[in-house]
Write a protein that holds these residues in place. Structure first.
Motif, PDB file in Angstrom:
ATOM      1  N   PRO A 188       0.814  -1.224   0.000  1.00  0.00           N
ATOM      2  CA  PRO A 188       0.000   0.000   0.000  1.00  0.00           C
ATOM      3  C   PRO A 188       0.843   1.268   0.000  1.00  0.00           C
ATOM      4  O   PRO A 188       1.977   1.279   0.503  1.00  0.00           O
ATOM      5  N   CYS A 189       0.279   2.337  -0.543  1.00  0.00           N
ATOM      6  CA  CYS A 189       0.961   3.632  -0.583  1.00  0.00           C
ATOM      7  C   CYS A 189       1.403   4.062   0.817  1.00  0.00           C
ATOM      8  O   CYS A 189       0.604   4.015   1.768  1.00  0.00           O
ATOM      9  N   GLY A 190       2.645   4.478   0.940  1.00  0.00           N
ATOM     10  CA  GLY A 190       3.148   5.018   2.192  1.00  0.00           C
ATOM     11  C   GLY A 190       3.333   4.011   3.304  1.00  0.00           C
ATOM     12  O   GLY A 190       3.507   4.399   4.468  1.00  0.00           O
ATOM     13  N   GLU A 191       3.291   2.725   2.988  1.00  0.00           N
ATOM     14  CA  GLU A 191       3.432   1.701   4.021  1.00  0.00           C
ATOM     15  C   GLU A 191       4.581   0.754   3.710  1.00  0.00           C
ATOM     16  O   GLU A 191       5.017   0.637   2.562  1.00  0.00           O
ATOM     17  N   GLN A 192       5.023   0.066   4.739  1.00  0.00           N
ATOM     18  CA  GLN A 192       6.052  -0.956   4.578  1.00  0.00           C
ATOM     19  C   GLN A 192       5.444  -2.353   4.484  1.00  0.00           C
ATOM     20  O   GLN A 192       6.113  -3.309   4.091  1.00  0.00           O
ATOM     21  N   ARG A 193       4.171  -2.482   4.875  1.00  0.00           N
ATOM     22  CA  ARG A 193       3.529  -3.795   4.851  1.00  0.00           C
ATOM     23  C   ARG A 193       3.412  -4.335   3.433  1.00  0.00           C
ATOM     24  O   ARG A 193       3.179  -3.578   2.490  1.00  0.00           O
ATOM     25  N   ARG A 194       3.559  -5.643   3.302  1.00  0.00           N
ATOM     26  CA  ARG A 194       3.497  -6.306   2.000  1.00  0.00           C
ATOM     27  C   ARG A 194       2.521  -7.474   2.081  1.00  0.00           C
ATOM     28  O   ARG A 194       2.534  -8.240   3.043  1.00  0.00           O
ATOM     29  N   TYR A 195       1.685  -7.583   1.054  1.00  0.00           N
ATOM     30  CA  TYR A 195       0.649  -8.621   1.042  1.00  0.00           C
ATOM     31  C   TYR A 195       0.781  -9.494  -0.204  1.00  0.00           C
ATOM     32  O   TYR A 195       0.924  -8.974  -1.321  1.00  0.00           O
ATOM     33  N   VAL A 196       0.703 -10.791  -0.005  1.00  0.00           N
ATOM     34  CA  VAL A 196       0.664 -11.721  -1.128  1.00  0.00           C
ATOM     35  C   VAL A 196      -0.742 -11.660  -1.725  1.00  0.00           C
ATOM     36  O   VAL A 196      -1.736 -11.770  -1.003  1.00  0.00           O
ATOM     37  N   VAL A 197      -0.822 -11.495  -3.046  1.00  0.00           N
ATOM     38  CA  VAL A 197      -2.115 -11.316  -3.709  1.00  0.00           C
ATOM     39  C   VAL A 197      -2.694 -12.648  -4.162  1.00  0.00           C
ATOM     40  O   VAL A 197      -2.031 -13.432  -4.849  1.00  0.00           O
ATOM     41  N   GLU A 198      -3.938 -12.889  -3.788  1.00  0.00           N
ATOM     42  CA  GLU A 198      -4.700 -14.016  -4.294  1.00  0.00           C
ATOM     43  C   GLU A 198      -5.866 -13.439  -5.095  1.00  0.00           C
ATOM     44  O   GLU A 198      -6.689 -12.685  -4.562  1.00  0.00           O
ATOM     45  N   ASP A 199      -5.945 -13.781  -6.367  1.00  0.00           N
ATOM     46  CA  ASP A 199      -6.969 -13.197  -7.233  1.00  0.00           C
ATOM     47  C   ASP A 199      -8.305 -13.925  -7.046  1.00  0.00           C
ATOM     48  O   ASP A 199      -8.795 -14.633  -7.914  1.00  0.00           O
ATOM     49  N   SER A 200      -8.927 -13.696  -5.894  1.00  0.00           N
ATOM     50  CA  SER A 200     -10.162 -14.390  -5.529  1.00  0.00           C
ATOM     51  C   SER A 200     -11.329 -14.015  -6.430  1.00  0.00           C
ATOM     52  O   SER A 200     -12.266 -14.799  -6.598  1.00  0.00           O
ATOM     53  N   GLY A 201     -11.294 -12.816  -7.002  1.00  0.00           N
ATOM     54  CA  GLY A 201     -12.394 -12.365  -7.843  1.00  0.00           C
ATOM     55  C   GLY A 201     -12.158 -12.556  -9.322  1.00  0.00           C
ATOM     56  O   GLY A 201     -12.913 -12.025 -10.149  1.00  0.00           O
ATOM     57  N   ASN A 202     -11.119 -13.324  -9.686  1.00  0.00           N
ATOM     58  CA  ASN A 202     -10.782 -13.547 -11.100  1.00  0.00           C
ATOM     59  C   ASN A 202     -10.708 -12.234 -11.879  1.00  0.00           C
ATOM     60  O   ASN A 202     -11.301 -12.079 -12.943  1.00  0.00           O
ATOM     61  N   THR A 203      -9.960 -11.281 -11.335  1.00  0.00           N
ATOM     62  CA  THR A 203      -9.846  -9.961 -11.956  1.00  0.00           C
ATOM     63  C   THR A 203      -8.900  -9.955 -13.156  1.00  0.00           C
ATOM     64  O   THR A 203      -8.888  -9.003 -13.927  1.00  0.00           O
ATOM     65  N   GLY A 204      -8.068 -10.987 -13.294  1.00  0.00           N
ATOM     66  CA  GLY A 204      -7.100 -11.014 -14.385  1.00  0.00           C
ATOM     67  C   GLY A 204      -5.880 -10.164 -14.111  1.00  0.00           C
ATOM     68  O   GLY A 204      -5.170  -9.771 -15.031  1.00  0.00           O
ATOM     69  N   VAL A 205      -5.612  -9.878 -12.829  1.00  0.00           N
ATOM     70  CA  VAL A 205      -4.514  -8.984 -12.477  1.00  0.00           C
ATOM     71  C   VAL A 205      -3.164  -9.495 -12.975  1.00  0.00           C
ATOM     72  O   VAL A 205      -2.284  -8.706 -13.348  1.00  0.00           O
ATOM     73  N   LEU A 206      -2.967 -10.805 -12.998  1.00  0.00           N
ATOM     74  CA  LEU A 206      -1.687 -11.337 -13.475  1.00  0.00           C
ATOM     75  C   LEU A 206      -1.480 -11.026 -14.946  1.00  0.00           C
ATOM     76  O   LEU A 206      -0.386 -10.620 -15.368  1.00  0.00           O
ATOM     77  N   GLN A 207      -2.526 -11.195 -15.743  1.00  0.00           N
ATOM     78  CA  GLN A 207      -2.417 -10.894 -17.167  1.00  0.00           C
ATOM     79  C   GLN A 207      -2.215  -9.396 -17.410  1.00  0.00           C
ATOM     80  O   GLN A 207      -1.413  -8.993 -18.252  1.00  0.00           O
ATOM     81  N   GLU A 208      -2.962  -8.581 -16.654  1.00  0.00           N
ATOM     82  CA  GLU A 208      -2.829  -7.129 -16.814  1.00  0.00           C
ATOM     83  C   GLU A 208      -1.423  -6.684 -16.438  1.00  0.00           C
ATOM     84  O   GLU A 208      -0.804  -5.864 -17.123  1.00  0.00           O
ATOM     85  N   GLY A 209      -0.908  -7.245 -15.349  1.00  0.00           N
ATOM     86  CA  GLY A 209       0.417  -6.863 -14.893  1.00  0.00           C
ATOM     87  C   GLY A 209       1.505  -7.265 -15.858  1.00  0.00           C
ATOM     88  O   GLY A 209       2.459  -6.520 -16.096  1.00  0.00           O
ATOM     89  N   ALA A 210       1.356  -8.439 -16.469  1.00  0.00           N
ATOM     90  CA  ALA A 210       2.377  -8.925 -17.399  1.00  0.00           C
ATOM     91  C   ALA A 210       2.505  -8.010 -18.610  1.00  0.00           C
ATOM     92  O   ALA A 210       3.594  -7.831 -19.159  1.00  0.00           O
ATOM     93  N   SER A 211       1.407  -7.392 -19.027  1.00  0.00           N
ATOM     94  CA  SER A 211       1.433  -6.538 -20.220  1.00  0.00           C
ATOM     95  C   SER A 211       1.938  -5.133 -19.929  1.00  0.00           C
ATOM     96  O   SER A 211       2.290  -4.388 -20.837  1.00  0.00           O
ATOM     97  N   LEU A 212       2.018  -4.754 -18.639  1.00  0.00           N
ATOM     98  CA  LEU A 212       2.386  -3.387 -18.278  1.00  0.00           C
ATOM     99  C   LEU A 212       3.711  -3.249 -17.545  1.00  0.00           C
ATOM    100  O   LEU A 212       4.273  -2.164 -17.498  1.00  0.00           O
ATOM    101  N   ALA A 213       4.186  -4.323 -16.945  1.00  0.00           N
ATOM    102  CA  ALA A 213       5.347  -4.233 -16.061  1.00  0.00           C
ATOM    103  C   ALA A 213       6.539  -3.570 -16.739  1.00  0.00           C
ATOM    104  O   ALA A 213       6.865  -3.852 -17.882  1.00  0.00           O
ATOM    105  N   ASN A 214       7.177  -2.646 -16.004  1.00  0.00           N
ATOM    106  CA  ASN A 214       8.361  -1.985 -16.538  1.00  0.00           C
ATOM    107  C   ASN A 214       9.609  -2.767 -16.152  1.00  0.00           C
ATOM    108  O   ASN A 214       9.538  -3.861 -15.619  1.00  0.00           O
ATOM    109  N   SER A 215      10.757  -2.198 -16.425  1.00  0.00           N
ATOM    110  CA  SER A 215      12.011  -2.907 -16.177  1.00  0.00           C
ATOM    111  C   SER A 215      12.218  -3.202 -14.693  1.00  0.00           C
ATOM    112  O   SER A 215      12.930  -4.131 -14.332  1.00  0.00           O
ATOM    113  N   GLN A 216      11.573  -2.407 -13.805  1.00  0.00           N
ATOM    114  CA  GLN A 216      11.693  -2.670 -12.372  1.00  0.00           C
ATOM    115  C   GLN A 216      10.615  -3.651 -11.895  1.00  0.00           C
ATOM    116  O   GLN A 216      10.534  -3.970 -10.730  1.00  0.00           O
TER     117      GLN A 216
END
Length: 229
Positions: free
Chosen positions: A56-84
């Motif tokens: 989350p913005c401004g936080e140090q906490r980190r959460y493992v994402v489970e796509d419970s709602g079948n949002t397609g976040v993995l596919q969306e992320g793969a098409s946008l990810a930058n070099s970092q």
């Protein structure tokens, strides 16, 4: 720039800092998957050890994402990810603390509002909490920001146009926002449909069509912090 002018239009409103977090309202939690207890947050998405991590913005906490709602976040992320391998994400889900190694908990993701290439300014958007809707399009470029106080239409080479509006709810989650001023009829038609911005490749959860008299323009959008859908 559009963003700079938008800030001036909302300058009389108090500004908020820190993590942009919105708890769900119980009044609209009657959908197939109850939104009770879900939280909307913005932050960074990154891949690590075969897992998707949300911070989350401004936080140090980190959460493992489970796509419970079948949002397609993995596919969306793969098409946008930058070099970092880092993205900005605006999402809603259940955050559960855990003692799993390498994380502070798990995010059960149910709603993905937008995913875009990481931008340091995204977490500090001063207008987000005051908007119900943000929509933008290209060729020609235009932006509409909607709040409880009115709608603002911005176009290159023209002064921002602030207008009152009428919102009409339509079937299947669609709605329209319209206004009349200076002999112009302005209509914005919005549908809950995945939309890819043609300029920067960002993925947003709303598709939109702007009609100004006989001119028709298309774009993408997302709900602002004042809207709890």
């Amino acid at each position: 720039m559009f963003a700079a002018r938008s800030v001036l239009l909302f300058a009389l409103l108090p500004l908020f800092a820190g993590c942009q977090m919105l708890a769900s309202s119980s009044s609209s939690d009657t959908q197939t998957v109850s939104k009770a207890g879900m939280i909307r947050m913005q932050g960074a998405l990154s891949g690590e050890g075969g897992k998707l991590i949300f911070q989350p913005c401004g936080e140090q906490r980190r959460y493992v994402v489970e796509d419970s709602g079948n949002t397609g976040v993995l596919q969306e992320g793969a098409s946008l990810a930058n070099s970092q391998n880092t993205l900005f994400a605006d999402l809603r889900g259940n955050f559960v603390a855990s003692k799993a190694a390498g994380s502070d908990g798990q995010l059960s993701l149910y709603q993905l509002y937008r995913v875009e290439r990481a931008d340091p300014a995204a977490c500090a958007d001063p207008n987000f909490k005051f908007l119900t809707l943000h929509v933008n399009g290209n060729s020609p470029k235009w932006t509409i920001s909607v709040s409880n106080k009115g709608m603002v239409l911005e176009r290159p080479g023209k002064a921002p146009l602030a207008l009152p509006y009428v919102e009409e709810q339509l079937p299947e989650g669609r709605f329209s926002v319209s206004s009349e001023a200076n002999d112009q009829r302005i209509e914005l038609w919005v549908a809950p449909q995945r939309c890819v911005d043609s300029a920067d490749g960002s993925v947003q959860h709303l598709s939109a069509e702007l009609r100004i008299n006989s001119q028709v323009m298309r774009g993408c959008g997302y709900y602002g912090g004042m809207r709890n859908d």
